[in-house]
Design a protein around this motif. Sequence first.
Motif, mmCIF file in Angstrom:
data_model
loop_
_atom_site.group_PDB
_atom_site.id
_atom_site.type_symbol
_atom_site.label_atom_id
_atom_site.label_comp_id
_atom_site.label_asym_id
_atom_site.label_seq_id
_atom_site.Cartn_x
_atom_site.Cartn_y
_atom_site.Cartn_z
ATOM 1 N N LYS A 85 26.354 3.159 -0.232
ATOM 2 C CA LYS A 85 27.496 3.225 -1.157
ATOM 3 C C LYS A 85 27.180 2.452 -2.436
ATOM 4 N N LEU A 86 26.412 1.381 -2.304
ATOM 5 C CA LEU A 86 26.036 0.580 -3.465
ATOM 6 C C LEU A 86 25.202 1.406 -4.434
ATOM 7 N N GLU A 87 24.260 2.186 -3.915
ATOM 8 C CA GLU A 87 23.435 3.034 -4.772
ATOM 9 C C GLU A 87 24.278 4.090 -5.480
ATOM 10 N N GLU A 88 25.236 4.653 -4.755
ATOM 11 C CA GLU A 88 26.123 5.648 -5.351
ATOM 12 C C GLU A 88 26.986 5.028 -6.444
ATOM 13 N N VAL A 89 27.468 3.815 -6.201
ATOM 14 C CA VAL A 89 28.306 3.124 -7.194
ATOM 15 C C VAL A 89 27.518 2.898 -8.481
ATOM 16 N N VAL A 94 26.508 4.362 -14.187
ATOM 17 C CA VAL A 94 25.649 4.728 -15.324
ATOM 18 C C VAL A 94 26.137 6.024 -15.960
ATOM 19 N N THR A 95 26.465 7.005 -15.126
ATOM 20 C CA THR A 95 26.957 8.288 -15.648
ATOM 21 C C THR A 95 28.218 8.092 -16.469
ATOM 22 N N PRO A 149 26.175 -1.416 -16.449
ATOM 23 C CA PRO A 149 25.889 -1.354 -15.003
ATOM 24 C C PRO A 149 24.760 -2.290 -14.577
ATOM 25 N N TYR A 150 23.760 -2.441 -15.429
ATOM 26 C CA TYR A 150 22.628 -3.319 -15.106
ATOM 27 C C TYR A 150 23.070 -4.794 -15.111
ATOM 28 N N ASN A 151 23.813 -5.171 -16.137
ATOM 29 C CA ASN A 151 24.316 -6.550 -16.185
ATOM 30 C C ASN A 151 25.260 -6.837 -15.025
ATOM 31 N N ALA A 152 26.072 -5.839 -14.664
ATOM 32 C CA ALA A 152 27.008 -6.009 -13.557
ATOM 33 C C ALA A 152 26.261 -6.261 -12.249
ATOM 34 N N CYS A 153 25.125 -5.603 -12.055
ATOM 35 C CA CYS A 153 24.317 -5.825 -10.850
ATOM 36 C C CYS A 153 23.787 -7.256 -10.800
ATOM 37 N N ILE A 154 23.340 -7.773 -11.942
ATOM 38 C CA ILE A 154 22.813 -9.137 -11.974
ATOM 39 C C ILE A 154 23.912 -10.140 -11.615
ATOM 40 N N VAL A 155 25.124 -9.940 -12.159
ATOM 41 C CA VAL A 155 26.243 -10.834 -11.848
ATOM 42 C C VAL A 155 26.632 -10.715 -10.382
ATOM 43 N N ALA A 156 26.723 -9.484 -9.883
ATOM 44 C CA ALA A 156 27.141 -9.269 -8.496
ATOM 45 C C ALA A 156 26.146 -9.861 -7.511
ATOM 46 N N HIS A 157 24.850 -9.766 -7.827
ATOM 47 C CA HIS A 157 23.814 -10.353 -6.971
ATOM 48 C C HIS A 157 23.666 -11.856 -7.197
ATOM 49 N N GLU A 158 24.379 -12.370 -8.193
ATOM 50 C CA GLU A 158 24.395 -13.806 -8.517
ATOM 51 C C GLU A 158 23.008 -14.325 -8.910
ATOM 52 N N HIS A 159 22.268 -13.497 -9.652
ATOM 53 C CA HIS A 159 20.967 -13.898 -10.195
ATOM 54 C C HIS A 159 21.180 -14.516 -11.577
ATOM 55 N N MET A 160 21.878 -15.654 -11.625
ATOM 56 C CA MET A 160 22.246 -16.235 -12.905
ATOM 57 C C MET A 160 21.034 -16.789 -13.660
ATOM 58 N N LYS A 161 19.968 -17.081 -12.938
ATOM 59 C CA LYS A 161 18.750 -17.557 -13.604
ATOM 60 C C LYS A 161 18.250 -16.518 -14.597
ATOM 61 N N LYS A 226 32.498 13.214 -6.282
ATOM 62 C CA LYS A 226 33.787 13.385 -6.952
ATOM 63 C C LYS A 226 34.782 12.288 -6.578
ATOM 64 N N LYS A 227 34.838 11.947 -5.291
ATOM 65 C CA LYS A 227 35.801 10.944 -4.843
ATOM 66 C C LYS A 227 35.517 9.585 -5.472
ATOM 67 N N LEU A 228 34.234 9.172 -5.442
ATOM 68 C CA LEU A 228 33.858 7.886 -6.023
ATOM 69 C C LEU A 228 34.043 7.893 -7.537
ATOM 70 N N PHE A 229 33.651 9.009 -8.177
ATOM 71 C CA PHE A 229 33.801 9.118 -9.629
ATOM 72 C C PHE A 229 35.256 8.946 -10.031
ATOM 73 N N LEU A 230 36.152 9.642 -9.323
ATOM 74 C CA LEU A 230 37.575 9.546 -9.647
ATOM 75 C C LEU A 230 38.125 8.156 -9.333
ATOM 76 N N GLU A 231 37.633 7.558 -8.243
ATOM 77 C CA GLU A 231 38.095 6.221 -7.872
ATOM 78 C C GLU A 231 37.713 5.196 -8.941
ATOM 79 N N MET A 232 36.440 5.247 -9.382
ATOM 80 C CA MET A 232 35.984 4.312 -10.400
ATOM 81 C C MET A 232 36.631 4.602 -11.749
ATOM 82 N N PHE A 233 36.744 5.890 -12.073
ATOM 83 C CA PHE A 233 37.329 6.239 -13.367
ATOM 84 C C PHE A 233 38.820 5.913 -13.391
ATOM 85 N N SER A 234 39.466 6.060 -12.241
ATOM 86 C CA SER A 234 40.882 5.684 -12.151
ATOM 87 C C SER A 234 41.049 4.185 -12.352
#
Length: 513
Positions: A85-89, A94-95, A149-161, A226-234
């Motif tokens: 699900k993480l890869e799909e998110v 990005v899209t 999306p790339y910056n969000a991954c760094i924050v979510a993974h807590e790679h603050m260095k 479609k479900k994830l796209f609509l969920e995120m876009f919503s």
Amino acid sequence: MPINNNENNKRIAKNTLLLYVRMLFTIIVGLYTSRIVLNTLGVNDYGLYNVVGGIVSMLGFLNSAMTAASQRFISFELGKQNKQKLEEVFSTSVTIHIIIACIIFITAETIGLWFLNTHMNIATSRMTAANWVYQCSIFTFMISVISVPYNACIVAHEHMKTFAYISIIEVSLKLAIVYLLLILSFDKLIIYAVLLLCVSLIIRVIYGIYCKKKFEECTYRFHFNKKLFLEMFSFAGWSIIGNLGFSLKDQGSNVVLNLFCGTAINAARGVALQVNGIISNFSNNFLMALNPQITKQYATGDIPKSIQLVYAGCRYSFYLLSIISIPVMVNLDYILSLWLGIVPPYTKEFLFLTLITALINSMSGSLVTAMQATGRIRNFQIVICIIMMCEFPMTYITLKMGYKPYWAVIPSIIVITLGLIARFLLLKQLVKSYSIHYFILHIVLRNIAIAAGCLILSLYISQYWEHNDFISFILTSFIAFIITIVGIYLGGMTSQERLFISSKIKIILRHNS
């Protein structure tokens, strides 16, 4: 898998420390480059850059909305430890950001370009430069959108260095821009805008390379869920509504100031916002380290721990900002003259009121994260949008009535305060465990009382020194700093927190003895 709270607390502390190392470097370089840029461009061109760039920034509500959505969904899936699900998110994010970048480009090149050339209060001789700045700002902004999306991954993974290292690269490149401004003979404003665009492009490439190497999910594959796209876009759609209010609040007020007062006043407000942005990093860095844990704890069902982190965010982000803001407020005249040399009119008043606004707003950050963690943000964003949009007409009316330009910040203080209370009440509706009594009495009112008391006492003591030499500046700043630290320790901390700090100090003293 159970979450080790002690390990999470250590991670928050470590990430906060790394972000502060990054911040100190950026502050030193940022203060130096700001002075050179202001003196090189001049007050009017500096104000011109702020207001023209602000037109593009008005579209920032789109980007801010998707930043919130990306960080929320990525952090949530990391908490759930759902790799697929993480890869799909990530790919979906990005899209969506590519779509948003296209929308921004079309809007900016039509409505925004028309407004710039027909309604802005800009000297005819500088319209060519203004259009160069505008075009560079558009592409710089589009790059930042695609980077989310790339910056969000760094924050979510807590790679603050990573943020620390890349920020050092970024400010070093901006330092190089200052050098080029001094030696190149072409139009300085155009050079400045073009070089900032180049820096944004370089940093975007660095973030992209790092994420692809470190995080498995950061390989873009187009597939339409479609479900994830609509969920995120919503989720983002409702966030867009809330961030639209903030966009009109900040950049709309900047445009109103331009229409009534011209680019020199935009320069004063631009300086105030820049100093405020630098100082606010003291609390924002703490929240950047804390926020992923708020979402992850909620995702695993540990509501009490999530609430505890939210309250801590409201308190300590305010304290961290107060520790820096109060010494600055005490020495505004000296700091501005030492830093800038040329001080645009009303800069002192803009900065003082802007810092008050920032202090109140600092208590909102963790509330927003907690609300986003629930995923139910429709009512929250609608209410916040309405409140924030009220600043725009209030600012217009204030200036129309003939008040001084810095009075335009008063509506901001009002709507930020109303927004803080509204956020908590809406969060309380979704998560019943929050306490209105505790939040108002033990966080908001206590924070304000501590800051006001420390500021008044610091101003009273500082009047016995002349504020025209470096020694007096150091003494008054140090006194204000100590007063604020003591005020927070005695009035802002619980007995358990005071006991913890006392024990740590004793250990340090014992090791050094």
